[in-house]
Write an enzyme that holds these catalytic residues in place. Structure first.
Site, PDB file in Angstrom:
ATOM      1  N   TRP A 270       0.814  -1.211   0.000  1.00  0.00           N
ATOM      2  CA  TRP A 270       0.000   0.000   0.000  1.00  0.00           C
ATOM      3  C   TRP A 270       0.853   1.268   0.000  1.00  0.00           C
ATOM      4  O   TRP A 270       0.363   2.340   0.293  1.00  0.00           O
ATOM      5  CB  TRP A 270      -0.917   0.013   1.227  1.00  0.00           C
ATOM      6  CG  TRP A 270      -2.050  -0.964   1.140  1.00  0.00           C
ATOM      7  CD1 TRP A 270      -3.303  -0.727   0.662  1.00  0.00           C
ATOM      8  CD2 TRP A 270      -2.039  -2.339   1.537  1.00  0.00           C
ATOM      9  NE1 TRP A 270      -4.074  -1.855   0.734  1.00  0.00           N
ATOM     10  CE2 TRP A 270      -3.324  -2.873   1.272  1.00  0.00           C
ATOM     11  CE3 TRP A 270      -1.071  -3.177   2.091  1.00  0.00           C
ATOM     12  CZ2 TRP A 270      -3.664  -4.196   1.545  1.00  0.00           C
ATOM     13  CZ3 TRP A 270      -1.405  -4.496   2.359  1.00  0.00           C
ATOM     14  CH2 TRP A 270      -2.684  -4.987   2.081  1.00  0.00           C
ATOM     15  N   CYS A 305      -6.808  -4.868  -1.378  1.00  0.00           N
ATOM     16  CA  CYS A 305      -7.977  -5.601  -0.876  1.00  0.00           C
ATOM     17  C   CYS A 305      -8.785  -6.280  -1.979  1.00  0.00           C
ATOM     18  O   CYS A 305      -9.249  -7.414  -1.802  1.00  0.00           O
ATOM     19  CB  CYS A 305      -8.857  -4.691  -0.024  1.00  0.00           C
ATOM     20  SG  CYS A 305      -9.709  -3.365  -0.906  1.00  0.00           S
ATOM     21  N   HIS A 364     -13.480  -0.858   1.425  1.00  0.00           N
ATOM     22  CA  HIS A 364     -12.737  -2.089   1.696  1.00  0.00           C
ATOM     23  C   HIS A 364     -13.557  -3.263   1.179  1.00  0.00           C
ATOM     24  O   HIS A 364     -14.787  -3.303   1.330  1.00  0.00           O
ATOM     25  CB  HIS A 364     -12.466  -2.251   3.186  1.00  0.00           C
ATOM     26  CG  HIS A 364     -11.728  -3.527   3.519  1.00  0.00           C
ATOM     27  ND1 HIS A 364     -10.568  -3.902   2.882  1.00  0.00           N
ATOM     28  CD2 HIS A 364     -12.013  -4.519   4.415  1.00  0.00           C
ATOM     29  CE1 HIS A 364     -10.157  -5.054   3.361  1.00  0.00           C
ATOM     30  NE2 HIS A 364     -11.018  -5.454   4.284  1.00  0.00           N
ATOM     31  N   ASP A 387     -12.302 -12.511   5.402  1.00  0.00           N
ATOM     32  CA  ASP A 387     -11.489 -11.422   4.849  1.00  0.00           C
ATOM     33  C   ASP A 387     -10.029 -11.853   4.835  1.00  0.00           C
ATOM     34  O   ASP A 387      -9.454 -12.171   5.878  1.00  0.00           O
ATOM     35  CB  ASP A 387     -11.667 -10.170   5.711  1.00  0.00           C
ATOM     36  CG  ASP A 387     -11.075  -8.923   5.066  1.00  0.00           C
ATOM     37  OD1 ASP A 387     -10.354  -9.058   4.064  1.00  0.00           O
ATOM     38  OD2 ASP A 387     -11.325  -7.817   5.576  1.00  0.00           O
ATOM     39  N   GLU A 476     -30.064   3.714  11.420  1.00  0.00           N
ATOM     40  CA  GLU A 476     -29.616   4.559  12.512  1.00  0.00           C
ATOM     41  C   GLU A 476     -30.812   5.203  13.230  1.00  0.00           C
ATOM     42  O   GLU A 476     -31.733   5.717  12.602  1.00  0.00           O
ATOM     43  CB  GLU A 476     -28.686   5.651  11.978  1.00  0.00           C
ATOM     44  CG  GLU A 476     -27.965   6.433  13.054  1.00  0.00           C
ATOM     45  CD  GLU A 476     -26.929   5.611  13.777  1.00  0.00           C
ATOM     46  OE1 GLU A 476     -26.840   5.736  15.011  1.00  0.00           O
ATOM     47  OE2 GLU A 476     -26.215   4.839  13.119  1.00  0.00           O
ATOM     48  N   TYR A 549      -6.406   5.045  -0.081  1.00  0.00           N
ATOM     49  CA  TYR A 549      -7.800   4.659   0.170  1.00  0.00           C
ATOM     50  C   TYR A 549      -7.955   3.944   1.506  1.00  0.00           C
ATOM     51  O   TYR A 549      -9.059   3.787   2.018  1.00  0.00           O
ATOM     52  CB  TYR A 549      -8.327   3.781  -0.980  1.00  0.00           C
ATOM     53  CG  TYR A 549      -7.973   2.313  -0.900  1.00  0.00           C
ATOM     54  CD1 TYR A 549      -8.856   1.391  -0.355  1.00  0.00           C
ATOM     55  CD2 TYR A 549      -6.749   1.831  -1.378  1.00  0.00           C
ATOM     56  CE1 TYR A 549      -8.548   0.047  -0.287  1.00  0.00           C
ATOM     57  CE2 TYR A 549      -6.427   0.496  -1.318  1.00  0.00           C
ATOM     58  CZ  TYR A 549      -7.327  -0.395  -0.771  1.00  0.00           C
ATOM     59  OH  TYR A 549      -7.006  -1.739  -0.701  1.00  0.00           O
TER      60      TYR A 549
END
Length: 588
Positions: A270, A305, A364, A387, A476, A549
């Site tokens: 990265w 990712c 992500h 992941d 929310e 990012y």
């Protein structure tokens, strides 16, 4: 071209069967003249034969028999003489690993039965004609997934007569989303077509206001990919007895796809430095990556990712586990496992990079794998987050999941694996704290809506985007959202929770950044409004940074302090311009 390539590898008689030499040794070292011996085994293993069509494995570019567990397949055995069921005995054996044992499921003696039982090993004779018999063979719905060696044994007066080792009769057994007894059973045919059999996909990235797409070739059926995926389990030294469990396989896969601590498939980078490798944005599919890794036994450089996610999706679908790629916009990276993003500001309002360890990624990507979770309470099976991007250590390795999406939504972060980390990624608060010189931490602002703004995946049957935010979090402000938060705080390791800060209503500030292109000016407009009858002087600090990012700052290009006089009941706007002449690094 593909068909010609296959024809060269098949038998000259065109049947696709396997010759077995008639001279075998018995366990007593003798042969009987009238002993029942196997002359030929025919596996119906070509892509247009019934086995591969019925088991949805006809797309695999592989000449060997590939079937799915919990579903019968057809074979044909020819003996040296006519089979007499009243006096002759024979059975089929499947073996995997170096030291096969029956109690570990690595040595399987398939019993000959009158009627097959759903989900259990067995074989039944469907037709007998002179020296040839047809059989249906049923693998157990929970058997090991992998490449088995096949033998046929007959019982003679001198002992057991077993066929010699023949690679042509090797049989791959995979997970079966079409079988109700299999732990990866998926009851929707359109979803099975998408999440198991579709070898092309779309990965979404960018930000919610400007979502872009990457096409990705998963290539799970390409030549050599099945063996490459099985090799990952060998490389990870996953015990064979655990290779029928999608929980264990997906967890091992999440570690093996990255190279962080186990010399896995892809090296992450990265920092915009890609010497001796390929920039992540160059990759458009998984095939070259997996084949290179399988061939060289060395990690492939480089990925971020979406690359980890694309390769992991290939691994899961290739083995028969339904899987999809998910993108979370404004994704939190909770470095200290306290279920919130802590951003520390110095007394001038600038972010303190030494104290601030959490970060927020523009987006992500991770994977979801479909499976039952017998290790969790009822209702927490289905989609599981897995992941393979190396972010945080989990049980000694860089991996994540499987974490139940339902558990994340309801705040049950006590359920394995890594549910607290995933919960923070999609539903944590962003807390801004002023770090005073005397050591105090004063909460300045709590943002409850920034994280997990939008969670998407590819829609079934199309390349359109599907919003699945509601699978991960309640809306929310609802009662369900409050209960999920309280549950997460009760089960989590959070030591404190930032109290809500009541914002001042006397002065409002609005901050707008105009659209721009690489190399042109960035126009920023800041508007202050004084809602009171008092004259104020506002002291403001503006910082502009090039940010990857992943939320990591590359460099600061603007640092500006200024004062603004605010007259009672009036607004005051100002524009700031900064020219960017250099190129942004990849991923920023």
């Amino acid at each position: 071209m593909a068909s010609n390539h296959r024809e060269k590898k098949e038998r000259k008689d065109g049947r696709g069967g396997d010759e077995i030499a008639p001279c075998h040794q018995t366990e007593a070292g003798k042969t009987e003249k009238d002993a029942l011996e196997v002359q030929e085994i025919f596996l119906f293993n070509r892509e247009y034969d019934r086995n591969k069509r019925e088991h949805h494995t006809d797309k695999y570019y592989n000449l060997k028999l590939i079937v799915r567990r919990g579903q019968p397949f057809h074979i044909q055995i020819t003996f040296t003489r006519q089979y007499n069921p009243e006096k002759d005995q024979f059975w089929i054996e499947y073996v995997i690993g170096r030291y096969p044992q029956e109690n570990k499921g690595t040595y399987i003696v398939v019993p000959l039965v009158q009627e097959l039982q759903s989900g259990k090993w067995g074989a039944t004779i469907t037709h007998s004609n002179d020296r040839t018999i047809d059989l249906n063979v049923m693998p157990a719905a929970n058997c090991i997934v992998g490449k088995f060696r096949m033998y046929v044994a007959t019982l003679t007066p001198a002992g057991i007569l077993r066929t010699r080792r023949n690679p042509n009769t090797d049989t791959y057994i995979l997970f079966n989303p079409w079988c109700a007894e299999d732990s990866v059973y998926l009851d929707d045919e359109q979803e099975r077509q998408e999440y198991v059999l579709n070898d092309l996909g779309t990965i979404f990235y960018g930000d919610p206001e400007s979502i872009r797409t990457r096409s990705w070739n998963f290539g799970q059926f390409e030549e050599g990919i099945l063996d490459a995926c099985l090799y990952l389990m060998d490389k990870a030294q996953l015990d064979l007895s655990g290779r029928g469990n999608p929980i264990k396989i997906s967890r091992v896969g999440s570690a093996m796809i990255n190279s962080k601590d186990d010399e896995g498939v892809v090296v992450g980078s990265w920092n915009n430095m890609y010497e001796y490798g390929v920039p992540p944005s160059v990759w458009t599919g998984s095939v070259d990556i997996l084949l290179e890794y399988h061939s060289s036994k060395q990690p492939v450089r480089y990925g971020q990712c979406w690359v980890f996610t694309g390769v992991f999706n290939t691994f899961l679908r290739c083995l028969g586990i339904p899987a999809r790629v998910v993108t979370n916009f404004s994704s939190a990276h909770d470095n200290d496992a306290n279920l919130q993003m802590d951003f520390f500001l110095d007394e001038n309002g600038k972010v303190d990079s030494h104290l601030t360890k959490d970060s927020i990624w523009n987006y992500h990507c991770w994977n979801e794998a479909w499976m039952s979770r017998p290790d969790l309470p009822v209702g927490f099976g289905g989609w599981q987050v897995v992941d393979s991007t190396p972010q945080e250590n989990s049980d000694g390795m860089y991996r994540c999941g499987p974490a139940s999406v339902q558990a994340v939504k309801h705040g049950h972060v006590c359920f394995q694996f890594d549910a607290p980390f995933v919960y923070a990624e999609v539903n944590s608060d962003v807390v801004y704290l002023k770090a005073m010189k005397d050591g105090r931490r004063i909460v300045q602002k709590v943002d409850k809506t920034h994280i997990g703004k939008l969670i998407v995946t590819k829609e079934v049957g199309t390349n359109r985007m599907k919003d699945i935010t509601g699978l991960y979090k309640f809306e929310e402000g609802t009662e369900e959202e409050r209960l999920a938060l309280e549950t997460a705080l009760m089960y989590g390791v959070k030591t404190h929770r930032a109290q809500d800060v009541v914002p001042s209503t006397e002065v409002d500030m609005d901050f707008v950044v105009g659209d721009t292109t690489l190399g042109n000016d960035i126009k920023v407009k800041i508007t202050f409004k004084n809602n009171s009858q008092t004259r104020y002087t506002a002291t403001a600090y503006l910082s502009g940074n090039i940010v990857f990012y992943t939320g990591v700052a590359k460099c600061e290009f603007k640092n500006h302090n200024f004062d603004v006089t605010l007259e009672p009941m009036k607004g005051n706007g100002m524009s700031l311009i900064k020219c960017i002449a250099s190129a942004f690094p990849e991923g920023s």
